[in-house]
Motif scaffolding. Structure first.
Motif, PDB file in Angstrom:
ATOM      1  N   TRP A  33       1.249  -0.804  -0.227  1.00 15.19           N
ATOM      2  CA  TRP A  33      -0.431  -0.038  -0.176  1.00 15.19           C
ATOM      3  C   TRP A  33       0.872   1.263  -0.073  1.00 15.19           C
ATOM      4  O   TRP A  33       1.881   1.311   0.674  1.00 15.19           O
ATOM      5  N   ASN A  34       0.147   1.888  -1.013  1.00 15.25           N
ATOM      6  CA  ASN A  34       1.502   3.836  -1.017  1.00 15.25           C
ATOM      7  C   ASN A  34       0.002   4.008  -0.761  1.00 15.25           C
ATOM      8  O   ASN A  34      -0.105   4.149  -1.653  1.00 15.25           O
ATOM      9  N   ARG A  35       0.728   5.309  -0.468  1.00 15.00           N
ATOM     10  CA  ARG A  35       0.028   6.547  -0.029  1.00 15.00           C
ATOM     11  C   ARG A  35      -0.817   7.150  -0.916  1.00 15.00           C
ATOM     12  O   ARG A  35      -1.516   7.814  -1.988  1.00 15.00           O
ATOM     13  N   THR A  36       0.353   7.379  -2.065  1.00 19.57           N
ATOM     14  CA  THR A  36      -0.168   7.846  -3.752  1.00 19.57           C
ATOM     15  C   THR A  36       0.138   6.870  -4.542  1.00 19.57           C
ATOM     16  O   THR A  36       1.328   5.693  -4.603  1.00 19.57           O
ATOM     17  N   ARG A  37      -0.811   5.654  -4.674  1.00 15.43           N
ATOM     18  CA  ARG A  37      -0.362   5.070  -5.547  1.00 15.43           C
ATOM     19  C   ARG A  37       0.081   4.588  -6.655  1.00 15.43           C
ATOM     20  O   ARG A  37       0.942   3.215  -6.353  1.00 15.43           O
ATOM     21  N   ALA A  38      -0.391   5.492  -7.488  1.00 14.95           N
ATOM     22  CA  ALA A  38       0.461   4.858  -8.178  1.00 14.95           C
ATOM     23  C   ALA A  38       1.799   4.895  -8.609  1.00 14.95           C
ATOM     24  O   ALA A  38       2.639   3.801  -9.444  1.00 14.95           O
ATOM     25  N   LYS A  39       2.649   5.099  -7.276  1.00 16.39           N
ATOM     26  CA  LYS A  39       4.307   5.295  -7.050  1.00 16.39           C
ATOM     27  C   LYS A  39       4.087   2.749  -6.684  1.00 16.39           C
ATOM     28  O   LYS A  39       5.060   2.139  -7.125  1.00 16.39           O
ATOM     29  N   ALA A  40       2.811   2.544  -6.333  1.00 11.69           N
ATOM     30  CA  ALA A  40       3.604   1.029  -6.341  1.00 11.69           C
ATOM     31  C   ALA A  40       3.206   0.650  -7.198  1.00 11.69           C
ATOM     32  O   ALA A  40       3.511  -0.526  -7.184  1.00 11.69           O
ATOM     33  N   MET A  66       7.696   1.340   5.983  1.00 11.87           N
ATOM     34  CA  MET A  66       9.084   2.160   5.499  1.00 11.87           C
ATOM     35  C   MET A  66       8.312   3.804   4.845  1.00 11.87           C
ATOM     36  O   MET A  66       7.762   4.287   3.566  1.00 11.87           O
ATOM     37  N   VAL A  67       8.241   4.102   6.321  1.00 12.69           N
ATOM     38  CA  VAL A  67       7.839   5.947   5.716  1.00 12.69           C
ATOM     39  C   VAL A  67       8.424   6.943   5.555  1.00 12.69           C
ATOM     40  O   VAL A  67       9.511   6.420   5.923  1.00 12.69           O
ATOM     41  N   SER A  68       8.238   7.974   6.701  1.00 12.90           N
ATOM     42  CA  SER A  68       9.295   9.469   6.264  1.00 12.90           C
ATOM     43  C   SER A  68      10.007   9.717   7.903  1.00 12.90           C
ATOM     44  O   SER A  68      10.816   8.956   8.337  1.00 12.90           O
ATOM     45  N   THR A  69       8.225   9.579   8.698  1.00 11.34           N
ATOM     46  CA  THR A  69       8.732  10.185  10.098  1.00 11.34           C
ATOM     47  C   THR A  69       8.147   9.528  11.371  1.00 11.34           C
ATOM     48  O   THR A  69       7.194   8.764  10.463  1.00 11.34           O
ATOM     49  N   VAL A 233      18.263  12.550  -6.697  1.00 12.89           N
ATOM     50  CA  VAL A 233      18.417  11.791  -5.264  1.00 12.89           C
ATOM     51  C   VAL A 233      18.569  10.449  -4.707  1.00 12.89           C
ATOM     52  O   VAL A 233      17.490   9.835  -5.718  1.00 12.89           O
ATOM     53  N   THR A 234      19.018  10.677  -4.281  1.00 15.43           N
ATOM     54  CA  THR A 234      18.827   8.989  -3.299  1.00 15.43           C
ATOM     55  C   THR A 234      18.364   9.131  -1.902  1.00 15.43           C
ATOM     56  O   THR A 234      17.774   8.145  -1.192  1.00 15.43           O
ATOM     57  N   PHE A 235      18.504  10.492  -1.361  1.00 10.42           N
ATOM     58  CA  PHE A 235      18.736  10.605   0.131  1.00 10.42           C
ATOM     59  C   PHE A 235      17.960  12.237   0.249  1.00 10.42           C
ATOM     60  O   PHE A 235      18.963  13.041   0.086  1.00 10.42           O
ATOM     61  N   ARG A 241      18.590  15.904   7.855  1.00 12.26           N
ATOM     62  CA  ARG A 241      18.147  16.509   9.181  1.00 12.26           C
ATOM     63  C   ARG A 241      17.198  15.896  10.054  1.00 12.26           C
ATOM     64  O   ARG A 241      18.176  16.284  11.481  1.00 12.26           O
ATOM     65  N   LYS A 242      16.289  15.841   9.515  1.00 13.62           N
ATOM     66  CA  LYS A 242      15.605  14.987  10.700  1.00 13.62           C
ATOM     67  C   LYS A 242      16.958  13.351  10.974  1.00 13.62           C
ATOM     68  O   LYS A 242      16.863  13.891  12.524  1.00 13.62           O
ATOM     69  N   ASP A 243      17.513  13.290  10.580  1.00 11.47           N
ATOM     70  CA  ASP A 243      18.279  12.472  10.904  1.00 11.47           C
ATOM     71  C   ASP A 243      19.606  13.181  12.193  1.00 11.47           C
ATOM     72  O   ASP A 243      20.072  12.494  13.392  1.00 11.47           O
TER      73      ASP A 243
HETATM   74  N1  LIG Z   1      16.804   7.104   0.678  1.00 12.69           N
HETATM   75  C1  LIG Z   1      17.710   6.835   1.689  1.00 12.69           C
HETATM   76  O1  LIG Z   1      19.345   6.589   1.435  1.00 12.69           O
HETATM   77  C2  LIG Z   1      17.281   5.616   3.417  1.00 12.69           C
HETATM   78  C3  LIG Z   1      18.719   5.092   3.719  1.00 12.69           C
HETATM   79  C4  LIG Z   1      17.834   4.884   5.215  1.00 12.69           C
HETATM   80  C5  LIG Z   1      16.691   5.122   6.271  1.00 12.69           C
HETATM   81  N2  LIG Z   1      15.935   6.001   4.769  1.00 12.69           N
HETATM   82  C6  LIG Z   1      15.037   5.884   6.142  1.00 12.69           C
HETATM   83  O2  LIG Z   1      13.633   5.607   5.541  1.00 12.69           O
HETATM   84  C7  LIG Z   1      12.886   5.835   5.136  1.00 12.69           C
HETATM   85  C8  LIG Z   1      11.640   6.366   3.636  1.00 12.69           C
HETATM   86  O3  LIG Z   1      12.954   7.031   3.565  1.00 12.69           O
HETATM   87  P1  LIG Z   1      12.759   7.424   1.210  1.00 12.69           P
HETATM   88  O4  LIG Z   1      13.839   7.867   0.918  1.00 12.69           O
HETATM   89  O5  LIG Z   1      12.446   6.274   1.124  1.00 12.69           O
HETATM   90  O6  LIG Z   1      11.333   8.601   1.681  1.00 12.69           O
HETATM   91  P2  LIG Z   1      11.319   8.799   0.834  1.00 12.69           P
HETATM   92  O7  LIG Z   1      10.877   8.311  -0.584  1.00 12.69           O
HETATM   93  O8  LIG Z   1      10.301  10.614   0.826  1.00 12.69           O
HETATM   94  O9  LIG Z   1       9.268   7.817   0.634  1.00 12.69           O
HETATM   95  C9  LIG Z   1       8.230   8.144   1.692  1.00 12.69           C
HETATM   96  C10 LIG Z   1       7.727   7.300   1.540  1.00 12.69           C
HETATM   97  O10 LIG Z   1       6.219   7.188   3.414  1.00 12.69           O
HETATM   98  C11 LIG Z   1       5.156   7.727   2.938  1.00 12.69           C
HETATM   99  N3  LIG Z   1       4.481   8.653   3.362  1.00 12.69           N
HETATM  100  C12 LIG Z   1       5.534  10.161   4.088  1.00 12.69           C
HETATM  101  N4  LIG Z   1       4.724  10.574   5.233  1.00 12.69           N
HETATM  102  C13 LIG Z   1       3.438   9.292   5.039  1.00 12.69           C
HETATM  103  C14 LIG Z   1       1.846   9.600   5.520  1.00 12.69           C
HETATM  104  N5  LIG Z   1       1.670  10.573   6.239  1.00 12.69           N
HETATM  105  N6  LIG Z   1       1.130   8.966   5.327  1.00 12.69           N
HETATM  106  C15 LIG Z   1       1.242   8.154   4.350  1.00 12.69           C
HETATM  107  N7  LIG Z   1       2.050   8.001   3.138  1.00 12.69           N
HETATM  108  C16 LIG Z   1       3.513   8.710   3.566  1.00 12.69           C
HETATM  109  C17 LIG Z   1       5.234   8.103   1.286  1.00 12.69           C
HETATM  110  O11 LIG Z   1       4.307   8.471   0.391  1.00 12.69           O
HETATM  111  P3  LIG Z   1       4.111   9.059  -0.936  1.00 12.69           P
HETATM  112  O12 LIG Z   1       4.107   8.058  -1.707  1.00 12.69           O
HETATM  113  O13 LIG Z   1       2.504   9.352  -1.040  1.00 12.69           O
HETATM  114  O14 LIG Z   1       4.613  10.534  -0.568  1.00 12.69           O
HETATM  115  C18 LIG Z   1       6.472   7.290   0.666  1.00 12.69           C
HETATM  116  O15 LIG Z   1       5.806   5.996  -0.228  1.00 12.69           O
HETATM  117  C19 LIG Z   1      13.268   7.254   6.199  1.00 12.69           C
HETATM  118  O16 LIG Z   1      12.523   6.907   7.575  1.00 12.69           O
HETATM  119  C20 LIG Z   1      14.549   7.912   5.350  1.00 12.69           C
HETATM  120  O17 LIG Z   1      14.946   8.738   6.731  1.00 12.69           O
HETATM  121  C21 LIG Z   1      16.278   5.805   3.663  1.00 12.69           C
END
Ligand SMILES: NC(=O)c1ccc[n+]([C@@H]2O[C@H](COP(=O)([O-])OP(=O)(O)OC[C@H]3O[C@@H](n4cnc5c(N)ncnc54)[C@H](OP(=O)(O)O)[C@@H]3O)[C@@H](O)[C@H]2O)c1
Length: 308
Positions: A33-40, A66-69, A233-235, A241-243
């Protein structure tokens, strides 16, 4: 529970996509499941089922998140319309992989326990490319039995998983890891710009660093970005900044001075304040070059990222 458990997956962002894809391709029964379904939706090609609503995933035995915060985790798990919003069913185990605080993780554990659901806190090291290269690592904490149950599935996603103990211990390990990520990237930016300003091409400088005892998987996979200025972007800077903020909050709580982390946090804030938010956090290199009066251009030299 067998290795044929029904698996749910919440969050198909950069990380979630690559992780769920590996699980599906390994033959697991995965519903995403993803909030933005098209990505899934493209994950259907890897064999995943796509859920329309979050409570559908409560029929699964194990649910990854695996979401953000932490606020986002709370919303998808315990919010109205979240995973637990159907009072008639709940999974047995949630494996929560987002990088969140110790406090958020403890609150999540309590929320889940009220519904009889176990939590394995399982943040990760590595970006989406690292996942595809089969080099991700999990750090896990919670009941050892939950870790043992999760392990066959973790192994489908990543070759490395460490169990560090009960409760939320894995969260502090991940927070420390990402403080290191920020500080190392800033340091690598500073020395790369210094060497360039003194006359050394970036590819030559980084080739030496990568082959030296200071080189690492990380310095190698950031080398193409530093040499050829590909900042896809990878991150994001916001997630980094959150981390750093999580690290500094923990440092205050445990009374540990972290001067390098504090400085790095504010440099990342400067990146964000300059509006450099749509590309990779490795743009710290550009900020450093600008502060040094150096105009960077891609060197257009083919360099390995050490992954592919
Ligand atoms: N990228 C890296 O290199 C990396 C490495 C290790 C750990 N992390 C950690 O892994 C986590 C995800 O990182 P990411 O890089 O994959 O981030 P991302 O690409 O921005 O993806 C975030 C995901 O969370 C979903 N999301 C965020 N807020 C939401 C909400 N309120 N309700 C429902 N869905 C929500 C987003 O849905 P939408 O698609 O609808 O926006 C998306 O699926 C973070 O905690 C990050 O710190 C990242």
């Amino acid at each position: 529970m067998t290795a044929n458990a029904r698996i749910g997956w919440i969050g198909i962002g950069r990380m979630g996509y690559a992780m769920a894809e590996r699980l599906a391709k390994a033959g697991a029964d995965v519903t995403v499941w993803n909030r933005t379904r098209a990505k899934a939706e493209p994950l259907a090609a890897a064999g995943a089922k796509i859920a329309l609503t979050l409570p559908e995933l409560a029929a699964c035995e194990i649910v990854f998140c695996m979401v953000s915060t932490w606020d986002d985790v709370r919303e998808v798990i315990a919010g109205s319309g979240g995973l637990l919003s159907d009072k008639s069913r709940a999974p047995k185990l949630v494996i929560e992989c987002s990088s969140i605080s110790l406090e958020g993780s403890a609150e999540l554990r309590a929320l889940l326990a009220k519904r009889g659901v176990e939590l394995l806190a399982a943040p990760v090291s590595g970006n989406a490319k690292v996942i595809k290269a089969g080099r991700l690592s999990f750090v896990c904490s919670g009941p050892k039995s939950a870790y043992d149950t999760a392990l066959p599935y973790l192994r489908m996603i990543a070759p490395a998983a460490s169990y560090v103990g009960e409760g939320e211990l894995s969260r502090i390990v991940k927070i420390c890891h990402n403080v290191f990520l920020g500080v190392v990237t800033q340091s690598l930016s500073e020395i790369t710009v210094l060497a360039q300003k003194a006359g050394v091409p970036r590819h030559a400088f980084l080739e030496f660093i990568n082959q030296s005892v200071m080189g690492s998987t990380f310095s190698r996979y950031k080398t193409p970005a530093f040499v050829n200025l590909d900042f896809k972007v990878t991150f994001t800077p916001q997630l980094l900044r959150k981390d750093l903020d999580l690290g500094l909050d923990a440092a205050r709580r445990y009374e540990v001075p972290m001067p390098l982390a504090s400085l790095t946090r504010d440099i990342i804030q400067t990146l964000i304040g300059r509006g450099m938010t749509e590309q990779d956090f490795a743009q710290l290199l550009l900020l450093e070059a600008e502060a040094s009066g150096v105009k960077l251009a891609p060197e257009n030299v083919p360099v390995s990222d050490g992954l592919s």
